[in-house]
Design an enzyme around this catalytic site. Structure first.
Site, mmCIF file in Angstrom:
data_model
loop_
_atom_site.group_PDB
_atom_site.id
_atom_site.type_symbol
_atom_site.label_atom_id
_atom_site.label_comp_id
_atom_site.label_asym_id
_atom_site.label_seq_id
_atom_site.Cartn_x
_atom_site.Cartn_y
_atom_site.Cartn_z
ATOM 1 N N LEU A 129 0.529 -1.466 -0.238
ATOM 2 C CA LEU A 129 0.040 -0.177 -0.024
ATOM 3 C C LEU A 129 0.798 1.285 -0.450
ATOM 4 O O LEU A 129 1.328 1.719 -0.917
ATOM 5 C CB LEU A 129 -0.602 0.279 1.036
ATOM 6 N N GLY A 135 3.037 7.254 2.969
ATOM 7 C CA GLY A 135 2.604 6.441 3.605
ATOM 8 C C GLY A 135 1.158 6.687 4.335
ATOM 9 O O GLY A 135 0.404 5.838 4.732
ATOM 10 N N TRP A 160 9.026 0.489 1.991
ATOM 11 C CA TRP A 160 8.739 -0.344 2.804
ATOM 12 C C TRP A 160 7.674 -1.848 2.926
ATOM 13 O O TRP A 160 6.769 -1.615 4.185
ATOM 14 C CB TRP A 160 8.226 1.040 4.338
ATOM 15 N N CYS A 236 -8.183 -4.082 5.733
ATOM 16 C CA CYS A 236 -6.643 -4.861 6.237
ATOM 17 C C CYS A 236 -6.271 -4.547 7.691
ATOM 18 O O CYS A 236 -5.811 -4.944 8.146
ATOM 19 C CB CYS A 236 -6.302 -4.884 4.829
ATOM 20 N N ARG A 241 -4.063 -3.937 12.714
ATOM 21 C CA ARG A 241 -3.450 -2.829 13.906
ATOM 22 C C ARG A 241 -3.690 -3.852 14.990
ATOM 23 O O ARG A 241 -3.094 -3.302 16.433
ATOM 24 C CB ARG A 241 -4.063 -1.344 13.524
ATOM 25 N N GLU A 361 1.943 1.219 10.042
ATOM 26 C CA GLU A 361 0.181 0.761 10.441
ATOM 27 C C GLU A 361 -0.452 1.466 11.009
ATOM 28 O O GLU A 361 -1.650 1.746 11.855
ATOM 29 C CB GLU A 361 -0.132 -0.218 11.232
HETATM 30 C C1 LIG Z 1 9.728 -1.322 8.895
HETATM 31 C C2 LIG Z 1 8.345 -1.517 8.434
HETATM 32 C C3 LIG Z 1 8.058 -2.086 7.874
HETATM 33 C C4 LIG Z 1 7.141 -1.553 6.604
HETATM 34 N N1 LIG Z 1 5.699 -2.583 6.552
HETATM 35 C C5 LIG Z 1 4.395 -2.609 6.090
HETATM 36 C C6 LIG Z 1 3.693 -3.393 4.624
HETATM 37 O O1 LIG Z 1 3.501 -4.501 5.226
HETATM 38 N N2 LIG Z 1 3.112 -2.128 3.871
HETATM 39 C C7 LIG Z 1 2.979 -1.285 3.165
HETATM 40 O O2 LIG Z 1 2.389 -1.249 2.773
HETATM 41 N N3 LIG Z 1 2.770 -0.323 4.346
HETATM 42 C C8 LIG Z 1 4.884 -0.631 5.329
HETATM 43 N N4 LIG Z 1 5.144 0.149 6.351
HETATM 44 C C9 LIG Z 1 4.826 1.441 5.561
HETATM 45 C C10 LIG Z 1 4.292 2.194 6.940
HETATM 46 O O3 LIG Z 1 2.904 2.296 7.254
HETATM 47 C C11 LIG Z 1 4.852 3.624 7.000
HETATM 48 O O4 LIG Z 1 6.539 4.186 7.052
HETATM 49 C C12 LIG Z 1 4.170 4.309 7.562
HETATM 50 O O5 LIG Z 1 2.701 4.460 7.115
HETATM 51 C C13 LIG Z 1 4.093 6.018 7.294
HETATM 52 O O6 LIG Z 1 4.842 6.491 6.351
HETATM 53 P P1 LIG Z 1 5.989 7.120 5.853
HETATM 54 O O7 LIG Z 1 6.907 6.814 6.155
HETATM 55 O O8 LIG Z 1 5.543 7.888 4.267
HETATM 56 O O9 LIG Z 1 5.672 8.829 6.584
HETATM 57 P P2 LIG Z 1 4.903 9.991 6.244
HETATM 58 O O10 LIG Z 1 3.480 10.219 6.022
HETATM 59 O O11 LIG Z 1 6.119 10.718 5.216
HETATM 60 O O12 LIG Z 1 5.190 10.700 8.401
HETATM 61 C C14 LIG Z 1 6.377 11.703 7.845
HETATM 62 C C15 LIG Z 1 6.076 11.878 9.281
HETATM 63 O O13 LIG Z 1 5.023 13.214 9.018
HETATM 64 C C16 LIG Z 1 3.663 12.623 10.478
HETATM 65 N N5 LIG Z 1 2.319 13.047 9.657
HETATM 66 C C17 LIG Z 1 1.541 12.734 8.353
HETATM 67 N N6 LIG Z 1 0.538 12.998 7.818
HETATM 68 C C18 LIG Z 1 0.572 14.195 8.897
HETATM 69 C C19 LIG Z 1 -1.146 15.338 10.023
HETATM 70 N N7 LIG Z 1 -2.089 14.792 8.467
HETATM 71 N N8 LIG Z 1 -0.179 15.939 10.844
HETATM 72 C C20 LIG Z 1 0.807 15.704 11.730
HETATM 73 N N9 LIG Z 1 0.977 14.661 10.871
HETATM 74 C C21 LIG Z 1 1.793 14.164 10.063
HETATM 75 C C22 LIG Z 1 3.781 11.264 10.209
HETATM 76 O O14 LIG Z 1 3.091 10.971 11.295
HETATM 77 C C23 LIG Z 1 4.905 11.253 10.272
HETATM 78 O O15 LIG Z 1 5.439 11.531 11.383
HETATM 79 C C24 LIG Z 1 6.266 0.153 7.194
HETATM 80 C C25 LIG Z 1 7.120 0.644 7.849
HETATM 81 C C26 LIG Z 1 8.156 -0.052 8.392
HETATM 82 C C27 LIG Z 1 9.264 1.528 8.621
#
Ligand SMILES: Cc1cc2nc3c(=O)[nH]c(=O)nc-3n(C[C@H](O)[C@H](O)[C@H](O)COP(=O)(O)OP(=O)(O)OC[C@H]3O[C@@H](n4cnc5c(N)ncnc54)[C@H](O)[C@@H]3O)c2cc1C
Length: 382
Positions: A129, A135, A160, A236, A241, A361
Site C-alpha cells: 500500500l 504512507g 517499506w 485490512c 493494527r 500501520e
Molecule cells: C519496518 C517497516 C515495515 C513496513 N511494512 C509495510 C507493509 O508491509 N506494507 C505497507 O504498505 N507499508 C508498510 N510500511 C510503511 C508504513 O506503514 C509507513 O512507513 C507509515 O504509514 C508512515 O508513512 P511514511 O513512512 O511515508 O511517513 P510519512 O507519511 O511521510 O510521515 C512523516 C511524518 O509526518 C507525520 N504526519 C503525516 N501526516 C500528518 C498530518 N496530517 N499531521 C501531522 N503529522 C503528520 C507522520 O506522523 C510522520 O511523523 C512499513 C514501514 C516500516 C518502517
C-alpha cells in the site's frame, strides 16, 4: 506477571493457544532471534513451525485454517512479539494483510487457490500500500492499473513492504478508472521487482523491501472482485493494527521481565538495585502501563468477536499500547545501564523494533488525529 489476573478472562482454548505459542517462542524463536537481528535477516527456518502451529490465517474459517477467535489471534501476536517484533510482523502480514483481503474480497477461485497454500506457508505474501511519496496519505496513490483487453497493466512502486523479497505474491493496491482496486500479483511476473532495504536499525529480523512494477500484466481474475475503494486496504489495516495492540504487550513484558531479574542481582551502594525507591517506581510504572494495555486489548478483542469493533477504537489502542511499549523498552534499556546497549539483554532490540511498530500501520500522530476526528467531527489531517 499479570497484576489484574487478565488470564482468568481467557477460556481454556484461548489459554491452550497462548501456551502452545509461548512454548514455541521460548524454545524455538528466542534462541535464534538475537542472532537474526544482528545478521539483519529473517529466521526463515521458523516459517514451517509457525505454519505447523496453525498461526497463518488463524482467524479464517475453512480453507485449512483453524478459525480461531480474536482473543486467540491477539494472544498469538503477544507471544510472538515477546520473542521479536519481526516474527510477529511476518505472521501479521501473512494473516491480516494478505490472507484476510483474499478471504474478505476475493473470488472463490482465489480463496481456493491461495488460502490453503498460505496457511501451510507454501506461498508467502506481502501487502503493498505505502508508496515513496508518503504512507500517511494513501489517497495520494500513484500506482496505476489500466485495462488492456482481459488483462490489467500495473505501473508504480511501493515502499517499506514487509516480506517483499520473500513473497510469492503481493497484494498490490492501485488506482484505476474505477477507483482503488486490489490485485494479487505473483512476484515472478515479468516487470515485477523487489529490492531489499538494507541497513535498517529496526526490525532487522524482518525483510523490508521496495517493490517496482513496470508494465506488469495480470489477468482480470487476479483482481480482488469485492475490494472497491480505499476502504478495502484500510479494513485490512484495522485487522493488523488490532494484532499489533496485543503484540507490543509481549515486547513490553519481555523488557519488564529483564529489568526485574537484572535489578535483583545488581548490587549498587551495597544493596540490590531493586531496593531503590526510584527503580521500583519505574518498574511499577511499567506494570501500570502493561496492565492498561492488556485491558484495552482484551476489550478490543471482545468487541471484535461481537462484530462491534470500529477503527477509532483500534487507533486509540494502537497509539496507547505502542507508546507504552516503546517507553517501557527505552526505560528498561536505561535501568540496565551500560549493559542496556548490549544485545545480551532484550530491551535495546525491542526498543529499536518498536520504533518501527509505532510508525507502521499508521504513525502515532495519525492515530491521534483519528481519535481527534471522532471527538470533534473535524478532519484535521489536511
Ligand atoms: C519496518 C517497516 C515495515 C513496513 N511494512 C509495510 C507493509 O508491509 N506494507 C505497507 O504498505 N507499508 C508498510 N510500511 C510503511 C508504513 O506503514 C509507513 O512507513 C507509515 O504509514 C508512515 O508513512 P511514511 O513512512 O511515508 O511517513 P510519512 O507519511 O511521510 O510521515 C512523516 C511524518 O509526518 C507525520 N504526519 C503525516 N501526516 C500528518 C498530518 N496530517 N499531521 C501531522 N503529522 C503528520 C507522520 O506522523 C510522520 O511523523 C512499513 C514501514 C516500516 C518502517
Amino acid at each position: 506477571m499479570d497484576l489484574y489476573d487478565v488470564r482468568s478472562e481467557f477460556s481454556e482454548d484461548e489459554l491452550m493457544v497462548q501456551e502452545a505459542v509461548g512454548r514455541f517462542v521460548d524454545e524455538q524463536a528466542i534462541p535464534v532471534m538475537r542472532e537474526a537481528f544482528e545478521k539483519h535477516e529473517f529466521p526463515r527456518q521458523l516459517i514451517p513451525m509457525v505454519a505447523e502451529l496453525g498461526l497463518l490465517g488463524s482467524s479464517i474459517e475453512g480453507y485449512d485454517c483453524p478459525g480461531l477467535n480474536a482473543i486467540c489471534y491477539g494472544l498469538i501476536c503477544q507471544e510472538l512479539e515477546r520473542g521479536d517484533s519481526g516474527l510477529r510482523s511476518f505472521v501479521s502480514v501473512q494473516s491480516s494483510l494478505v490472507m484476510f483481503p483474499i478471504h474478505a474480497f476475493g473470488s472463490e477461485e482465489q480463496k481456493q487457490r491461495w488460502l490453503p497454500a498460505m496457511a501451510r506457508a507454501e506461498a508467502i505474501g506481502c501487502f503493498g500500500l505505502t508508496e515513496p511519496q508518503g504512507g500517511s496519505d494513501p489517497s495520494n496513490m500513484k500506482t496505476h492499473a489500466r485495462r488492456d483487453g482481459d488483462d490489467w497493466i500495473i505501473n508504480g512502486s511501493k515502499m517499506w513492504i514487509t516480506n517483499g523479497n520473500i513473497a510469492d505474491v503481493a497484494i498490490v493496491w492501485a488506482t484505476t478508472d474505477e477507483g482503488v482496486r486490489g490485485f494479487i500479483v505473483e512476484t515472478d511476473a515479468p516487470g515485477f521487482a523487489a529490492q531489499e532495504i538494507e541497513n535498517k536499525f529496526s526490525l532487522r529480523a524482518s525483510v523490508t523491501s521496495a517493490l517496482f512494477l513496470d508494465n506488469v500484466r495480470v489477468p482480470n481474475e487476479s483482481m480482488l472482485p469485492e475490494a472497491r475503494g480505499l476502504k478495502a486496504p484500510l479494513s485490512c489495516l484495522t485487522q493488523a493494527r488490532y494484532g499489533i495492540t496485543w503484540g507490543v504487550i509481549g515486547a513490553a513484558q519481555a523488557c519488564l521481565d529483564e529489568v526485574l531479574r537484572y535489578t535483583e542481582d545488581r548490587i549498587l551502594f551495597n544493596r540490590p538495585l531493586n531496593h531503590t525507591q526510584t527503580i521500583q517506581i519505574r518498574m511499577a510504572d511499567m506494570a501500570r502501563r502493561i496492565t492498561t494495555a492488556q485491558l484495552l486489548s482484551l476489550q478490543l478483542g471482545r468487541l471484535k468477536d461481537r462484530g462491534k469493533l470500529n477503527p477509532t477504537q483500534v487507533s486509540l489502542a494502537k497509539w496507547n499500547n505502542c507508546r507504552a511499549a516503546l517507553d517501557i523498552a527505552r526505560d528498561a534499556r536505561d535501568i540496565l545501564g551500560g549493559s542496556g546497549i548490549s544485545a545480551e539483554y532484550v530491551p535495546i532490540r525491542h526498543a529499536l523494533n518498536l520504533e518501527s511498530v509505532i510508525t507502521y500501520e499508521g504513525t502515532e500522530t495519525i492515530h491521534q488525529l483519528v481519535v481527534g476526528k471522532e471527538l470533534t467531527g473535524v478532519n484535521a489531517f489536511g
